[in-house]
Design a protein around this motif. Structure first.
Motif, short mmCIF file in Angstrom:
data_model
loop_
_atom_site.label_atom_id
_atom_site.label_comp_id
_atom_site.label_asym_id
_atom_site.label_seq_id
_atom_site.Cartn_x
_atom_site.Cartn_y
_atom_site.Cartn_z
N LEU A 50 79.76 40.48 99.41
CA LEU A 50 78.84 39.41 99.02
C LEU A 50 79.59 38.19 98.51
O LEU A 50 79.25 37.05 98.85
CB LEU A 50 77.87 39.93 97.96
N VAL A 51 80.63 38.41 97.72
CA VAL A 51 81.42 37.29 97.18
C VAL A 51 82.14 36.55 98.31
O VAL A 51 82.14 35.31 98.35
CB VAL A 51 82.43 37.80 96.14
N LEU A 52 82.73 37.29 99.23
CA LEU A 52 83.42 36.64 100.35
C LEU A 52 82.45 35.87 101.23
O LEU A 52 82.76 34.76 101.69
CB LEU A 52 84.15 37.71 101.18
N ALA A 53 81.26 36.43 101.46
CA ALA A 53 80.25 35.72 102.26
C ALA A 53 79.80 34.45 101.55
O ALA A 53 79.61 33.40 102.19
CB ALA A 53 79.05 36.64 102.51
N ALA A 54 79.68 34.53 100.22
CA ALA A 54 79.28 33.34 99.47
C ALA A 54 80.34 32.25 99.53
O ALA A 54 80.02 31.06 99.66
CB ALA A 54 79.02 33.74 98.00
N ILE A 55 81.60 32.64 99.46
CA ILE A 55 82.69 31.65 99.53
C ILE A 55 82.78 31.04 100.92
O ILE A 55 82.93 29.82 101.08
CB ILE A 55 84.02 32.30 99.11
N LEU A 56 82.68 31.86 101.95
CA LEU A 56 82.80 31.36 103.32
C LEU A 56 81.63 30.46 103.71
O LEU A 56 81.79 29.57 104.54
CB LEU A 56 82.89 32.54 104.30
N ARG A 57 80.47 30.68 103.11
CA ARG A 57 79.30 29.87 103.43
C ARG A 57 79.25 28.56 102.64
O ARG A 57 78.36 27.75 102.85
CB ARG A 57 78.01 30.67 103.16
N VAL A 64 89.35 24.89 97.34
CA VAL A 64 89.82 24.93 95.95
C VAL A 64 90.90 25.99 95.82
O VAL A 64 90.66 27.16 96.17
CB VAL A 64 88.66 25.21 94.98
N PRO A 65 92.09 25.65 95.33
CA PRO A 65 93.18 26.64 95.23
C PRO A 65 92.82 27.87 94.40
O PRO A 65 93.15 29.00 94.76
CB PRO A 65 94.32 25.85 94.60
N SER A 66 92.15 27.65 93.27
CA SER A 66 91.79 28.79 92.42
C SER A 66 90.80 29.71 93.12
O SER A 66 90.84 30.94 92.95
CB SER A 66 91.19 28.29 91.10
N ILE A 67 89.92 29.15 93.94
CA ILE A 67 88.96 29.97 94.69
C ILE A 67 89.67 30.74 95.79
O ILE A 67 89.27 31.85 96.14
CB ILE A 67 87.83 29.08 95.27
N ILE A 68 90.74 30.16 96.34
CA ILE A 68 91.52 30.88 97.34
C ILE A 68 92.14 32.12 96.74
O ILE A 68 92.17 33.19 97.37
CB ILE A 68 92.59 29.95 97.94
N LEU A 69 92.63 32.01 95.51
CA LEU A 69 93.16 33.19 94.82
C LEU A 69 92.06 34.22 94.57
O LEU A 69 92.28 35.43 94.73
CB LEU A 69 93.80 32.78 93.50
N LEU A 70 90.88 33.75 94.20
CA LEU A 70 89.76 34.67 94.02
C LEU A 70 89.35 35.32 95.33
O LEU A 70 89.01 36.51 95.37
CB LEU A 70 88.55 33.92 93.42
N CYS A 71 89.41 34.56 96.41
CA CYS A 71 89.08 35.09 97.73
C CYS A 71 90.09 36.16 98.14
O CYS A 71 89.73 37.19 98.73
CB CYS A 71 89.04 33.96 98.75
N TYR A 287 83.21 37.38 89.05
CA TYR A 287 83.22 36.14 89.83
C TYR A 287 81.89 35.42 89.68
O TYR A 287 81.84 34.21 89.41
CB TYR A 287 83.44 36.41 91.32
N CYS A 288 80.80 36.17 89.90
CA CYS A 288 79.48 35.55 89.89
C CYS A 288 79.08 35.08 88.50
O CYS A 288 78.38 34.07 88.36
CB CYS A 288 78.45 36.55 90.42
N TRP A 289 79.53 35.79 87.48
CA TRP A 289 79.17 35.40 86.12
C TRP A 289 79.96 34.18 85.66
O TRP A 289 79.44 33.29 84.98
CB TRP A 289 79.40 36.57 85.17
N CYS A 290 81.22 34.11 86.06
CA CYS A 290 82.09 33.04 85.57
C CYS A 290 82.02 31.78 86.42
O CYS A 290 82.41 30.71 85.94
CB CYS A 290 83.54 33.53 85.51
N ASN A 291 81.58 31.88 87.67
CA ASN A 291 81.57 30.72 88.56
C ASN A 291 80.14 30.48 89.05
O ASN A 291 79.58 31.30 89.76
CB ASN A 291 82.52 30.94 89.75
N ARG A 292 79.59 29.33 88.66
CA ARG A 292 78.20 29.03 89.00
C ARG A 292 78.02 28.84 90.50
O ARG A 292 77.01 29.28 91.07
CB ARG A 292 77.74 27.77 88.26
N GLU A 293 78.99 28.20 91.15
CA GLU A 293 78.86 27.95 92.59
C GLU A 293 78.85 29.25 93.38
O GLU A 293 78.04 29.42 94.30
CB GLU A 293 80.00 27.05 93.06
N ILE A 294 79.74 30.17 93.01
CA ILE A 294 79.76 31.47 93.70
C ILE A 294 78.46 32.22 93.43
O ILE A 294 77.89 32.83 94.34
CB ILE A 294 80.97 32.30 93.24
N ARG A 295 77.99 32.15 92.20
CA ARG A 295 76.75 32.84 91.84
C ARG A 295 75.57 32.28 92.63
O ARG A 295 74.74 33.04 93.17
CB ARG A 295 76.50 32.72 90.34
N THR A 296 75.47 30.95 92.72
CA THR A 296 74.37 30.33 93.45
C THR A 296 74.44 30.66 94.93
O THR A 296 73.41 30.99 95.56
CB THR A 296 74.41 28.80 93.25
#
Length: 319
Positions: A50-57, A64-71, A287-296
């Motif tokens: 779900l997190v990877l799908a949210a980032i790719l979409r 964002v470099p920090s999001i790449i590390l999270l990915c 991820y979802c709790w700390c990052n609003r964009e990923i959560r949304t």
């Protein structure tokens, strides 16, 4: 003579009964451990997908470099749930300790857990760099550098896993413990420095407010808005750090104790490995709790999936 034989038979029978009880208790603990891994495995697969799908979409997140590390961390945790834990469960149920199944399981699990731990350490260091070099951070940590850093973490982890499979001696366990300790030290040092930087920034903001209230003048702090955003992101690394310590500290303790021959490969060791796997299941929620964009974005993905299921169900009923 007959009395001696009678007592010896009783002693041998009692020894056999004790061994049988130990074997049955050991098998019970193995089964319980495997049962605990099943929901963790399913949670890791579902959450990280779900997190990877949210980032790719979300195009704004992919650059964002920090999001790449999270990915990268989410991808590693997903592989651990898809491949590592099924092999681990199969190896435990078949009691494979020296066979090919156990070697493959160790190679996969140690590699993926090592990459996951190293990536979490890299995230904490990245947050420190974003705060300490907030003026030049966009030029310092680019998207390509973040991708290279994520890829480079695989080599030492895979090498350590290969050495563990090839040798499996106490020296490798000590080296494994040293690597985990280094990650702990880097993460804790980064968090401590982040704390002092954030505290210094809060003092600057307080001084700015006092200057405005007392003298009715404006004191500009360079890139204050960017600093505040970086501060919020950096504070969330404390949550990752606490979770990492909680999940890897039992494994580190038992690894060092086993390497120094203080204890053997006991039943508690299984649960230490399971707690390590727990980290891959908890990370998506962080991820979802700390990052609003990923959560949304994750919520949007879930809603689309539910809408599609509703449309398929309605079409089947109509048909």
């Amino acid at each position: 003579m007959s009395n001696y034989s009678f007592f010896s038979k009783n002693e041998s029978n009692s020894d056999n009964m004790g061994k049988m009880d130990n074997i049955s208790n050991f098998e019970t603990i193995v089964v319980i451990n495997c049962i605990l891994n099943v929901p963790l495995m399913l949670t890791s697969i579902t959450g990280n997908t779900l997190v990877l799908a949210a980032i790719l979409r979300t195009p704004s997140l992919r650059s964002v470099p920090s999001i790449i590390l999270l990915c990268s961390l989410a991808s590693t945790d997903l592989l651990l749930g898809l491949v590592g834990q099924p092999f681990y469960i199969a190896s435990e149920l078949y009691h494979s300790t020296d066979g090919p199944l156990s070697k493959v399981e160790v190679l996969i699990s140690v590699s993926l857990c090592g990459v996951s731990l190293a990536t979490m350490t890299a995230i904490s260091v990245d947050r420190l760099l974003a705060l300490h070099y907030h003026m030049t951070y966009p030029n310092l940590m680019t998207t390509k550098r973040a991708m290279y850093a994520s890829a480079s973490l695989w080599f030492p982890s895979v090498l350590l896993a290969c050495l563990r499979v090839a040798w499996g001696t106490e020296v490798i366990f000590i080296f494994e413990g040293v690597c985990i300790t280094i990650c702990f030290v880097l993460s804790s040092t980064s968090c401590i420095k982040i704390y002092f930087i954030v505290r210094h920034h809060q003092i600057q903001i307080h001084a700015h407010q006092q200057a405005v209230n007392s003298f009715n003048i404006s004191v500009n702090i360079p890139d204050s808005n960017n600093m505040i955003i970086s501060k919020k992101r950096a504070l969330k690394t404390f949550i990752y750090f606490i979770c990492m310590i909680f999940c890897y500290l039992p494994y580190l303790s038992f690894s060092l104790l086993h390497a120094t021959s203080v204890i053997g490969y006991e039943k508690n060791w299984f649960f230490a490995e399971t707690v390590v796997f727990l980290n891959s299941s908890v990370n998506p929620f962080l991820y979802c709790w700390c990052n609003r964009e990923i959560r949304t974005s994750a919520v949007k993905v879930v809603r689309k999936m539910m809408c599609k299921q509703t449309e398929v169900a309605s079409s089947e009923l109509e048909g």
